[in-house]
Design a protein around this motif. Sequence first.
Motif, PDB file in Angstrom:
ATOM      1  N   ALA A 155       0.870  -1.422  -0.087  1.00 33.58           N
ATOM      2  CA  ALA A 155      -0.224   0.079   0.203  1.00 33.58           C
ATOM      3  C   ALA A 155       0.842   1.209   0.000  1.00 33.58           C
ATOM      4  CB  ALA A 155      -0.988  -0.067   1.343  1.00 33.58           C
ATOM      5  N   LYS A 156       2.061   1.015   0.952  1.00 31.40           N
ATOM      6  CA  LYS A 156       3.032   2.452   0.711  1.00 31.40           C
ATOM      7  C   LYS A 156       3.511   2.598  -0.740  1.00 31.40           C
ATOM      8  CE  LYS A 156       7.274   4.091   2.887  1.00 31.40           C
ATOM      9  NZ  LYS A 156       7.365   5.013   2.117  1.00 31.40           N
ATOM     10  N   ARG A 157       3.954   1.642  -1.284  1.00 28.04           N
ATOM     11  CA  ARG A 157       4.346   1.755  -2.649  1.00 28.04           C
ATOM     12  C   ARG A 157       3.315   2.291  -3.552  1.00 28.04           C
ATOM     13  NH1 ARG A 157       7.455  -3.669  -1.739  1.00 28.04           N
ATOM     14  NH2 ARG A 157       9.220  -2.928  -0.879  1.00 28.04           N
ATOM     15  N   LYS A 158       2.048   1.990  -3.649  1.00 32.40           N
ATOM     16  CA  LYS A 158       0.952   2.036  -4.343  1.00 32.40           C
ATOM     17  C   LYS A 158       0.628   3.864  -3.989  1.00 32.40           C
ATOM     18  CE  LYS A 158       0.383  -1.655  -6.547  1.00 32.40           C
ATOM     19  NZ  LYS A 158       0.970  -1.772  -7.795  1.00 32.40           N
ATOM     20  N   ALA A 159       0.688   4.208  -2.702  1.00 40.62           N
ATOM     21  CA  ALA A 159       0.501   5.682  -2.617  1.00 40.62           C
ATOM     22  C   ALA A 159       1.640   6.411  -3.033  1.00 40.62           C
ATOM     23  CB  ALA A 159       0.825   5.630  -0.925  1.00 40.62           C
ATOM     24  N   VAL A 160       2.861   5.951  -3.037  1.00 40.16           N
ATOM     25  CA  VAL A 160       4.076   6.660  -3.620  1.00 40.16           C
ATOM     26  C   VAL A 160       3.831   6.766  -5.097  1.00 40.16           C
ATOM     27  CG1 VAL A 160       6.384   6.584  -3.970  1.00 40.16           C
ATOM     28  CG2 VAL A 160       5.597   6.296  -1.972  1.00 40.16           C
ATOM     29  N   ASP A 161       3.381   5.705  -5.861  1.00 42.33           N
ATOM     30  CA  ASP A 161       2.932   5.906  -6.973  1.00 42.33           C
ATOM     31  C   ASP A 161       1.907   6.711  -7.456  1.00 42.33           C
ATOM     32  OD1 ASP A 161       4.972   3.808  -7.615  1.00 42.33           O
ATOM     33  OD2 ASP A 161       3.286   2.077  -7.843  1.00 42.33           O
ATOM     34  N   GLN A 162       0.981   6.818  -6.589  1.00 46.26           N
ATOM     35  CA  GLN A 162      -0.094   7.891  -6.923  1.00 46.26           C
ATOM     36  C   GLN A 162       0.259   9.314  -6.558  1.00 46.26           C
ATOM     37  OE1 GLN A 162      -3.625   6.169  -4.808  1.00 46.26           O
ATOM     38  NE2 GLN A 162      -4.697   7.019  -6.469  1.00 46.26           N
ATOM     39  N   HIS A 163       1.254   9.391  -5.824  1.00 42.07           N
ATOM     40  CA  HIS A 163       1.593  10.823  -5.539  1.00 42.07           C
ATOM     41  C   HIS A 163       2.358  11.462  -6.585  1.00 42.07           C
ATOM     42  CE1 HIS A 163       0.661  11.689  -1.265  1.00 42.07           C
ATOM     43  NE2 HIS A 163       0.981  10.415  -0.872  1.00 42.07           N
ATOM     44  N   ARG A 164       3.164  10.489  -6.993  1.00 42.90           N
ATOM     45  CA  ARG A 164       4.029  10.607  -8.461  1.00 42.90           C
ATOM     46  C   ARG A 164       3.088  10.893  -9.734  1.00 42.90           C
ATOM     47  NH1 ARG A 164       8.307   5.919  -7.515  1.00 42.90           N
ATOM     48  NH2 ARG A 164       9.817   7.164  -5.959  1.00 42.90           N
ATOM     49  N   SER A 165       2.251  10.221  -9.878  1.00 47.52           N
ATOM     50  CA  SER A 165       1.053  10.261 -10.823  1.00 47.52           C
ATOM     51  C   SER A 165       0.613  11.794 -10.723  1.00 47.52           C
ATOM     52  CB  SER A 165       0.329   9.059 -10.863  1.00 47.52           C
ATOM     53  OG  SER A 165      -0.853   9.374 -11.717  1.00 47.52           O
ATOM     54  N   THR A 166       0.060  11.993  -9.490  1.00 45.50           N
ATOM     55  CA  THR A 166      -0.734  13.254  -9.270  1.00 45.50           C
ATOM     56  C   THR A 166       0.302  14.435  -9.656  1.00 45.50           C
ATOM     57  OG1 THR A 166      -2.049  12.143  -7.856  1.00 45.50           O
ATOM     58  CG2 THR A 166      -1.886  14.733  -7.715  1.00 45.50           C
ATOM     59  N   ALA A 167       1.386  14.600  -9.067  1.00 46.77           N
ATOM     60  CA  ALA A 167       2.452  15.617  -9.355  1.00 46.77           C
ATOM     61  C   ALA A 167       2.535  15.630 -11.074  1.00 46.77           C
ATOM     62  CB  ALA A 167       3.601  15.094  -8.725  1.00 46.77           C
ATOM     63  N   ARG A 168       2.702  14.749 -11.697  1.00 49.72           N
ATOM     64  CA  ARG A 168       3.035  14.692 -13.157  1.00 49.72           C
ATOM     65  C   ARG A 168       1.774  15.265 -13.904  1.00 49.72           C
ATOM     66  NH1 ARG A 168       5.589   9.394 -12.204  1.00 49.72           N
ATOM     67  NH2 ARG A 168       3.594   8.670 -13.218  1.00 49.72           N
ATOM     68  N   ASN A 169       0.487  15.052 -13.476  1.00 48.92           N
ATOM     69  CA  ASN A 169      -0.629  15.428 -14.187  1.00 48.92           C
ATOM     70  C   ASN A 169      -1.052  16.631 -13.805  1.00 48.92           C
ATOM     71  OD1 ASN A 169      -0.384  13.000 -15.702  1.00 48.92           O
ATOM     72  ND2 ASN A 169      -1.539  11.971 -13.855  1.00 48.92           N
ATOM     73  N   PRO A 170      -1.123  17.685 -14.795  1.00 47.62           N
ATOM     74  CA  PRO A 170      -1.871  18.969 -14.147  1.00 47.62           C
ATOM     75  C   PRO A 170      -3.260  18.669 -14.295  1.00 47.62           C
ATOM     76  CG  PRO A 170      -0.875  19.116 -16.418  1.00 47.62           C
ATOM     77  CD  PRO A 170      -0.522  17.730 -15.805  1.00 47.62           C
ATOM     78  N   VAL A 171      -4.131  19.518 -13.307  1.00 42.77           N
ATOM     79  CA  VAL A 171      -5.504  19.425 -13.178  1.00 42.77           C
ATOM     80  C   VAL A 171      -6.152  20.709 -13.992  1.00 42.77           C
ATOM     81  CG1 VAL A 171      -7.469  18.982 -12.009  1.00 42.77           C
ATOM     82  CG2 VAL A 171      -5.282  17.663 -11.474  1.00 42.77           C
TER      83      VAL A 171
END
Length: 157
Positions: free
Chosen positions: A60-76
Motif C-alpha cells: 500500500a505504501k508503494r501504491k501511495a508513492v505511485d499515486q503521489h508521483r502520478s498526481t504530481a505529473r498530471n496537471p489538473v
Amino acid sequence: MKPFEQIVREHGPAVLRVCRAVLGPDEAEDAWSETFLAALGAYPDLPDGANVQAWLVTIAKRKAVDQHRSTARNPVPVDDVPEPVRAPQADTDGLWWALKTLPVRQREALAYHHLAGLPYADVARLLGGSEAACRRSAADGIKKLRTLYEEDRHGIL
C-alpha cells in the motif's frame, strides 16, 4: 496458506485506513484496490510465517508513492479559481484535514502504527530509520493533532 479472499476480509479494513491516512479519502480506494491486485499475484510466493499485514501495508505504501508521483505529473485544469481552504465540517474530512497538516513522515508513522497496528519495528522497516525515530515521529504527530484539536475546540481555527 489461507485463501486470498480471507486475507482481504481480515486485513482489508486496516489497509484502507492506512490508504486514507496517507492519501486522503478521495484517492484511498484506488490505492486499496491496486494493493490487493498486486498482492493477489505475489501471495502464492509469500513465505510461511510472514507478517501478512506488514506485507500488505508495504505494498500500500508503494501504491501511495505511485499515486503521489502520478498526481504530481498530471496537471489538473480548472474552470474557476478554488475557494480558500476552510476547516472541514464532517468528522472524516476533519481528520484528513488535520492529518494532511502533518509532515509526511509523521503522518505515515501514525498511519502504520495506530491505524494498521504495526509494531514500531515494522514501521521503521517501512519508512527507513530506527524504531526510536519512528516512535518520535508518531509522538510528534499525535502532539500536533492534539494541539489542532484543542485549537478547534476553543474556536481558534
